[in-house]
Design a protein around this motif. Sequence first.
Motif, PDB file in Angstrom:
ATOM      1  N   MET A 145       0.771  -1.236   0.005  1.00 19.30           N
ATOM      2  CA  MET A 145       0.155  -0.074   0.062  1.00 19.30           C
ATOM      3  C   MET A 145       0.839   1.483   0.025  1.00 19.30           C
ATOM      4  O   MET A 145       0.455   2.426  -0.601  1.00 19.30           O
ATOM      5  CB  MET A 145      -1.001   0.126   1.284  1.00 19.30           C
ATOM      6  N   ASP A 146       2.091   1.100   0.721  1.00 19.66           N
ATOM      7  CA  ASP A 146       3.110   2.492   0.742  1.00 19.66           C
ATOM      8  C   ASP A 146       3.323   2.924  -0.642  1.00 19.66           C
ATOM      9  O   ASP A 146       3.223   3.698  -1.287  1.00 19.66           O
ATOM     10  CB  ASP A 146       4.201   1.921   1.540  1.00 19.66           C
ATOM     11  N   SER A 175      -4.945  -3.210   3.503  1.00 24.29           N
ATOM     12  CA  SER A 175      -4.586  -2.223   4.643  1.00 24.29           C
ATOM     13  C   SER A 175      -4.522  -0.853   3.865  1.00 24.29           C
ATOM     14  O   SER A 175      -4.708  -0.484   2.791  1.00 24.29           O
ATOM     15  CB  SER A 175      -3.519  -2.771   5.301  1.00 24.29           C
ATOM     16  N   GLY A 213       1.371   2.959   5.764  1.00 25.87           N
ATOM     17  CA  GLY A 213       1.902   2.955   7.107  1.00 25.87           C
ATOM     18  C   GLY A 213       1.650   4.470   7.655  1.00 25.87           C
ATOM     19  O   GLY A 213       1.204   4.524   8.648  1.00 25.87           O
ATOM     20  N   ILE A 214       1.874   5.412   6.967  1.00 26.35           N
ATOM     21  CA  ILE A 214       1.840   6.612   7.322  1.00 26.35           C
ATOM     22  C   ILE A 214       0.288   6.985   7.472  1.00 26.35           C
ATOM     23  O   ILE A 214      -0.001   7.938   8.390  1.00 26.35           O
ATOM     24  CB  ILE A 214       2.625   7.712   6.171  1.00 26.35           C
ATOM     25  N   VAL A 237      -1.975   4.901   8.545  1.00 27.01           N
ATOM     26  CA  VAL A 237      -2.357   4.387   9.887  1.00 27.01           C
ATOM     27  C   VAL A 237      -1.972   5.079  11.011  1.00 27.01           C
ATOM     28  O   VAL A 237      -2.577   5.435  11.930  1.00 27.01           O
ATOM     29  CB  VAL A 237      -2.007   2.958   9.935  1.00 27.01           C
ATOM     30  N   ILE A 238      -0.645   5.723  11.008  1.00 25.25           N
ATOM     31  CA  ILE A 238      -0.269   6.617  12.181  1.00 25.25           C
ATOM     32  C   ILE A 238      -1.073   7.768  12.356  1.00 25.25           C
ATOM     33  O   ILE A 238      -1.397   8.190  13.356  1.00 25.25           O
ATOM     34  CB  ILE A 238       1.116   6.592  12.136  1.00 25.25           C
ATOM     35  N   ARG A 247      -4.464   7.425  13.865  1.00 20.68           N
ATOM     36  CA  ARG A 247      -4.526   7.110  15.287  1.00 20.68           C
ATOM     37  C   ARG A 247      -4.285   8.685  15.935  1.00 20.68           C
ATOM     38  O   ARG A 247      -4.773   8.828  16.687  1.00 20.68           O
ATOM     39  CB  ARG A 247      -3.414   6.320  15.418  1.00 20.68           C
ATOM     40  N   LEU A 248      -3.389   9.406  15.429  1.00 19.62           N
ATOM     41  CA  LEU A 248      -2.940  10.632  15.995  1.00 19.62           C
ATOM     42  C   LEU A 248      -4.260  11.733  15.849  1.00 19.62           C
ATOM     43  O   LEU A 248      -4.574  12.210  16.941  1.00 19.62           O
ATOM     44  CB  LEU A 248      -1.781  11.388  15.423  1.00 19.62           C
TER      45      LEU A 248
END
Lengths: 283, 290
Positions: free
Chosen positions: A204-205, A244, A247-248, A250-251, A254-255
């Motif tokens: 995905m990245d 999914s 990665g970026i 997802v982070i 959450r923030l």
Amino acid sequence: MGLEFRNVNHTYNPGTTVERHALKDISFTLEDGEYLGLIGHTGSGKSTLIQHMNGLLKADSGDILYDGQSIYDKSYSMNQHHFKVGMVFQYPEHQLFETTVLKDVCFGPGNMGLSEDEAVSRAKEALKLVELPEIYWDKSPFILSGGQKRRAAIAGVIAMDPKILIMDEPAAGLDPEGRDSILESISMIRKERGITVVLVSHNMDDVAKYATRVLVLNKGSIYMDGTPKEVFSRTKELYDVGLSAPGITVITERLKSLGIGEEDCMISMDDAADMIAKSLRKG
Amino acid sequence: MSLVEVKDLFYEYRERDENGEVDIVTTALEGVSVNVEKGDFIAIIGSNGSGKSTFAKHLNAILKPTGGTVIVRSLDTSLEENTLEIRKTAGMVFQNPDNQIIGSIIEEDVAFGLENLGVPTDEMKKRVKESLKTVGMWEYASGSPNRLSGGQKQRVAIAGIVAMKPEVMILDESTAMLDPRGRKEVLDAVEELNKEEGMTVILITHYMDEAARAHKIFVLHEGQVKMSGTPEEVFKRHKELKEYKLKVPVAAELAVRLREKGIPVREGITNDDELVQEISRIRSEHGTGI
């Protein structure tokens, strides 16, 4: 114009116990110059779809049009179509076979009926584009490293001068640097030649970084179609179909749920770092 | 004594010309020393051609050292008579799920290794059930492997290894061909085996976020161990990793970018949880004062 799918269906082994409806009523248009990221779980129909794009598989029903003309028309040359839509399969280096790299890359253009000089000049240009150093051109492809073999195999398709370049997991099995560098090369080739690129990937990245449009397949149907930001903002739905988000993304999601950063769906590392820093400074 | 002791391991690939004379010698491993204790979860990372797979193939005696020693549970891998015992001790899961499944029914596939070992039928049935349950595939036991996804197939392959009760499991890029869910399924199953059953795990991977889940990481480059330590210790040295054609996990990279922007994110972030916690801490401590 581009490549248009109209209600395309494909079923493997029809009428048997292992019958599988692999493509269900697929309609979309791949526009000229796009960089399409094609994602979906194992068995979602990605490979079947790309094999329809270049005519290796034929639709059971529906139609596929290239620049407005049906590729199934009697007057349409399927032979030429295979050259217009170039396909780089998974682990393409397994198909290298010639005694030298240059001869291997010449094989495709040679098949197109070009003169030997023309084939060689196209092959050399392709090898330059994939950034395979000239010292290897006269060597056996089998002494090359994994990443270099992959480049040689991709050059073999580029040398046929396709208008659409389809790549099935071109970076699979490569180390992080090899991964980035091969994807950068492809991006550069797209810009230089003005071609359309289709990238099939489980990463995905990579899709978020390079694609201009993302098509999500699920069980043979189109599940989502949009810009990377539009698609990757629907994180939960992506998890539902075995995928999914980058990665970026997802982070930053959450923030955001903790009140840090307001913007929706970050897909770039630079933008995310800017946004978080700004948000923290503001307090 | 450690479960696996690799001491000063050298391995040379020798290519011979048509007369059978040694033509080209390539040194794939140059003095590698690695100790793995019982219950460890080790990750090995390195670029293509760094020697990772060659190293893995030494751990269950597929390859034998051309120099140095590999001792698995006190057994020297260079001695032919130890090979069977070593393969029972060290089970290997490979990259391509389709090449590892041979049975036409899932439980038969898992039982295959046990049959070869001569395990009695009752014991065999028990072990097949337990191992399929461990990887969450018991409900599929009587089905055909053909219809499984890549992640499910790899979990069946892992069950086949687990059923033989090895002491160490080696995964050689076993998630490289899987979709995101498949990767997660396999990694979760491996992590649980390590935590719950105390299985020793050696994970070879190109994915840095997978390596971050290990207790200890070894970095191979040009056949040598260039770094070793906890994920925190290894991923701290991000510039050096780049020289070895590697990267750090996304969370670690974002932490570096934020530090460059003057945000006081601590060093040694390796995963999402740690980064989110750290940023929350900064916000509550500093307020608007950054």
